[in-house]
Design a protein around this motif. Structure first.
Motif, PDB file in Angstrom:
ATOM      1  N   TRP A 293       4.601  15.754   3.694  1.00  0.00           N
ATOM      2  CA  TRP A 293       4.598  14.417   3.128  1.00  0.00           C
ATOM      3  C   TRP A 293       4.977  13.399   4.198  1.00  0.00           C
ATOM      4  N   ALA A 294       4.675  12.143   3.913  1.00  0.00           N
ATOM      5  CA  ALA A 294       5.089  11.041   4.784  1.00  0.00           C
ATOM      6  C   ALA A 294       5.418   9.844   3.911  1.00  0.00           C
TER       7      ALA A 294
ATOM      8  N   SER B 198      -4.052  23.308   0.959  1.00  0.00           N
ATOM      9  CA  SER B 198      -3.191  22.437   1.753  1.00  0.00           C
ATOM     10  C   SER B 198      -3.088  21.083   1.064  1.00  0.00           C
ATOM     11  N   CYS B 199      -2.014  20.382   1.396  1.00  0.00           N
ATOM     12  CA  CYS B 199      -1.721  19.156   0.672  1.00  0.00           C
ATOM     13  C   CYS B 199      -0.892  18.205   1.534  1.00  0.00           C
ATOM     14  N   VAL B 200      -1.219  16.932   1.468  1.00  0.00           N
ATOM     15  CA  VAL B 200      -0.372  15.899   2.063  1.00  0.00           C
ATOM     16  C   VAL B 200      -0.057  14.867   0.985  1.00  0.00           C
ATOM     17  N   VAL B 201       1.215  14.556   0.850  1.00  0.00           N
ATOM     18  CA  VAL B 201       1.679  13.574  -0.136  1.00  0.00           C
ATOM     19  C   VAL B 201       2.091  12.316   0.636  1.00  0.00           C
ATOM     20  N   LYS B 202       1.365  11.219   0.386  1.00  0.00           N
ATOM     21  CA  LYS B 202       1.554   9.998   1.184  1.00  0.00           C
ATOM     22  C   LYS B 202       2.060   8.874   0.293  1.00  0.00           C
ATOM     23  N   GLN B 203       3.186   8.307   0.675  1.00  0.00           N
ATOM     24  CA  GLN B 203       3.746   7.231  -0.137  1.00  0.00           C
ATOM     25  C   GLN B 203       2.940   5.949   0.071  1.00  0.00           C
ATOM     26  N   THR B 204       2.512   5.341  -1.031  1.00  0.00           N
ATOM     27  CA  THR B 204       1.731   4.104  -0.912  1.00  0.00           C
ATOM     28  C   THR B 204       2.527   2.886  -1.347  1.00  0.00           C
ATOM     29  N   THR B 205       3.449   3.065  -2.292  1.00  0.00           N
ATOM     30  CA  THR B 205       4.398   2.018  -2.691  1.00  0.00           C
ATOM     31  C   THR B 205       5.712   2.755  -2.931  1.00  0.00           C
TER      32      THR B 205
ATOM     33  N   PHE C 246      -5.369  12.664  -5.923  1.00  0.00           N
ATOM     34  CA  PHE C 246      -4.899  11.906  -7.086  1.00  0.00           C
ATOM     35  C   PHE C 246      -3.725  11.036  -6.637  1.00  0.00           C
ATOM     36  N   THR C 247      -3.329  10.101  -7.492  1.00  0.00           N
ATOM     37  CA  THR C 247      -2.119   9.338  -7.214  1.00  0.00           C
ATOM     38  C   THR C 247      -1.111   9.620  -8.314  1.00  0.00           C
ATOM     39  N   GLY C 248       0.186   9.574  -7.948  1.00  0.00           N
ATOM     40  CA  GLY C 248       1.201   9.880  -8.946  1.00  0.00           C
ATOM     41  C   GLY C 248       2.547   9.293  -8.567  1.00  0.00           C
TER      42      GLY C 248
ATOM     43  N   ALA D 102       7.109   3.449  -5.441  1.00  0.00           N
ATOM     44  CA  ALA D 102       7.060   4.287  -6.643  1.00  0.00           C
ATOM     45  C   ALA D 102       5.795   5.132  -6.754  1.00  0.00           C
ATOM     46  N   GLU D 103       4.927   5.099  -5.744  1.00  0.00           N
ATOM     47  CA  GLU D 103       3.656   5.821  -5.916  1.00  0.00           C
ATOM     48  C   GLU D 103       3.248   6.586  -4.661  1.00  0.00           C
ATOM     49  N   TRP D 104       2.582   7.718  -4.906  1.00  0.00           N
ATOM     50  CA  TRP D 104       2.131   8.601  -3.835  1.00  0.00           C
ATOM     51  C   TRP D 104       0.640   8.872  -3.989  1.00  0.00           C
ATOM     52  N   ALA D 105      -0.074   8.886  -2.863  1.00  0.00           N
ATOM     53  CA  ALA D 105      -1.475   9.324  -2.858  1.00  0.00           C
ATOM     54  C   ALA D 105      -1.501  10.737  -2.302  1.00  0.00           C
ATOM     55  N   VAL D 106      -2.168  11.627  -2.999  1.00  0.00           N
ATOM     56  CA  VAL D 106      -2.139  13.038  -2.643  1.00  0.00           C
ATOM     57  C   VAL D 106      -3.519  13.508  -2.201  1.00  0.00           C
ATOM     58  N   SER D 107      -3.576  14.172  -1.058  1.00  0.00           N
ATOM     59  CA  SER D 107      -4.803  14.813  -0.573  1.00  0.00           C
ATOM     60  C   SER D 107      -4.672  16.314  -0.741  1.00  0.00           C
ATOM     61  N   LEU D 108      -5.690  16.930  -1.314  1.00  0.00           N
ATOM     62  CA  LEU D 108      -5.713  18.379  -1.509  1.00  0.00           C
ATOM     63  C   LEU D 108      -6.957  18.969  -0.849  1.00  0.00           C
ATOM     64  N   ARG D 109      -6.811  20.098  -0.197  1.00  0.00           N
ATOM     65  CA  ARG D 109      -7.951  20.809   0.390  1.00  0.00           C
ATOM     66  C   ARG D 109      -7.817  22.286   0.079  1.00  0.00           C
ATOM     67  N   SER D 110      -8.970  22.972  -0.032  1.00  0.00           N
ATOM     68  CA  SER D 110      -8.969  24.425  -0.195  1.00  0.00           C
ATOM     69  C   SER D 110      -9.980  25.024   0.762  1.00  0.00           C
ATOM     70  N   LYS D 111      -9.714  26.265   1.161  1.00  0.00           N
ATOM     71  CA  LYS D 111     -10.672  26.957   2.035  1.00  0.00           C
ATOM     72  C   LYS D 111     -11.725  27.691   1.227  1.00  0.00           C
ATOM     73  N   GLY D 112     -11.650  27.613  -0.082  1.00  0.00           N
ATOM     74  CA  GLY D 112     -12.686  28.249  -0.908  1.00  0.00           C
ATOM     75  C   GLY D 112     -12.146  29.118  -2.019  1.00  0.00           C
ATOM     76  N   GLY D 113     -10.836  29.328  -2.042  1.00  0.00           N
ATOM     77  CA  GLY D 113     -10.268  30.208  -3.057  1.00  0.00           C
ATOM     78  C   GLY D 113      -9.772  29.473  -4.300  1.00  0.00           C
ATOM     79  N   VAL D 114      -9.643  28.169  -4.198  1.00  0.00           N
ATOM     80  CA  VAL D 114      -9.066  27.394  -5.301  1.00  0.00           C
ATOM     81  C   VAL D 114      -9.899  26.121  -5.497  1.00  0.00           C
ATOM     82  N   ASP D 115     -10.199  25.811  -6.764  1.00  0.00           N
ATOM     83  CA  ASP D 115     -10.939  24.586  -7.072  1.00  0.00           C
ATOM     84  C   ASP D 115      -9.933  23.430  -7.178  1.00  0.00           C
ATOM     85  N   VAL D 116      -9.680  22.764  -6.049  1.00  0.00           N
ATOM     86  CA  VAL D 116      -8.631  21.736  -6.060  1.00  0.00           C
ATOM     87  C   VAL D 116      -9.034  20.488  -6.855  1.00  0.00           C
TER      88      VAL D 116
END
Ligand code: AMP
Ligand code: MN
Ligand code: MN
Length: 356
Positions: free
Chosen positions: A257-258, A289-296, A330-332, A298-312
């Motif tokens: 995260w950042a 894999s996942c990166v959680v990025k603070q945008t405000t 997604f954002t949360g 109170a809010e985070w933008a999340v990036s998700l990636r898979s190599k093929g084993g999981v439907d992110v």
């Protein structure tokens, strides 16, 4: 319905969900554009926090329309009118206006790379106020929110759809148009590394390169240049990455995260974090894999990636976002731990089984 003239009793089957636009869809899009009055105002919109495909397909298409004589045209995206530094060399940036200055009631609105209305932010009202709405996209989750929808989930990028429509309209690719579409194509294929890199993708790339654009310069500018402060910030964020080998049914989950204070400490703008996921997803021991990025605060933008084993995209959709099977977001709200807990809670259900 296109099959209505068929033999009596013929069953008209719905097109499979992952098939591309029908001939009727293409014809409808073409006639929308060919039928534009000379003084029509055309508004191009791409998704919030635009990436290379969003901006590249929008600006490339806009330059193509301009070459056909469309004069009253604006391109825009929701939120602050800040173009990420790596994309500031794109041709066609003169088409851009801040969302606050976008035509309130254009004759035609065209949306790029947005899977749903929510990705249009405060510009969503244009779908109602515009004379007509055309959607160009490649997300399987696209909700077909336009009057005419050119959505091809098999397309590697929205720019693939944009180029097909430009070709149908008789637009001749020049270097500025090609550069925009090339940036879009390389962004969404991970520079021709992802599964969506079909022979047709390389054939399109060949047509774009034939205009004389310089792939080395473009790639260096768009993908391989970042401020030293961002290099140090990546070092910190990667230093606190966590690996959870048992997560996602044993396929493994890696995340980091950042926060806004990290950005401030290193004097960096939020867009620099878009590339962080590419360093995290290298992790051999994790499918997801996942990166959680603070945008405000109170809010985070999340990036998700898979190599093929999981439907992110299932994870993202369950948490209010969307995307592709192996690249979604997604954002949360809440704390980082709370956001990551919500992801953990969805991972097992998103593991791709042999039956999928
Ligand atoms: P990103 O991780 O931001 O590069 O996004 C990966 C994919 O997920 C892209 O196809 C985005 O369109 C999609 N995506 C990211 N964030 C969201 C969101 N908040 N809502 C819907 N789709 C998203
Ligand atoms: Mn995009
Ligand atoms: Mn895209």
């Amino acid at each position: 319905m296109s099959g209505s003239g068929g033999p009596a009793g013929a069953v008209v089957e719905a097109a499979p969900a992952d098939s591309g636009p029908t001939p009727d869809d293409w014809a409808a899009a073409e006639s929308l554009l060919r039928g534009l009055p000379a003084d029509a105002r055309v508004l191009l919109i791409c998704h919030v926090n635009p990436d290379g495909d969003a901006l590249g397909s929008m600006l490339g298409f806009g330059l193509g329309l301009r070459s056909l004589g469309v004069r009253r045209m604006q391109a825009t995206f929701p939120g602050p009118p800040e173009v990420p530094e790596p994309l500031r060399g794109l041709p066609g940036l003169d088409l851009l206006v801040p969302a606050t200055e976008a035509y309130p009631d254009p004759e035609l609105v065209i949306c790029f790379d947005a899977a749903s209305e929510s990705r249009l932010g405060e510009l969503v009202d244009r779908l109602d106020t515009a004379g007509a709405a055309l959607v160009l996209d490649h997300h399987a989750s696209n909700t077909r929110f336009g009057g005419v929808n050119l959505v091809d989930p098999r397309a590697a990028a929205t720019s693939v759809v944009a180029e097909q429509l430009l070709a149908r309209l008789g637009v001749v690719l020049d270097a500025p148009i090609a550069e925009c579409l090339y940036v879009a194509l390389t962004t969404d294929t991970g520079s021709f590394r992802f599964e969506a890199t079909t022979p047709a993708v390389h054939q399109l790339a060949a047509r774009l390169l034939a205009t004389g654009i310089r792939p080395g310069d473009i790639s260096r500018r768009v993908f391989d240049t970042r401020p030293f402060g961002a290099v140090r910030l990546f070092g910190e964020a990667l230093g606190r990455a966590r690996l959870e080998p048992a997560a996602a049914g044993g396929r493994g989950f890696v995340w980091t995260w950042a926060g806004l204070d990290d950005l401030a400490r290193h004097g960096q703008r939020p867009y620099v974090l878009e590339a962080l996921i590419d360093s995290v997803r290298c992790t051999a021991e994790a499918d997801v894999s996942c990166v959680v990025k603070q945008t405000t605060p109170a809010e985070w933008a999340v990036s998700l990636r898979s190599k093929g084993g999981v439907d992110v995209s299932r994870v993202a959709v369950a948490l209010g976002g969307g995307g592709h099977r192996f690249a979604a977001g997604f954002t949360g709200g809440g704390t980082v731990e709370e956001v990551v807990d919500r992801i953990r809670g969805q991972l097992d259900a998103a593991v791709i089984s042999a039956a999928d």
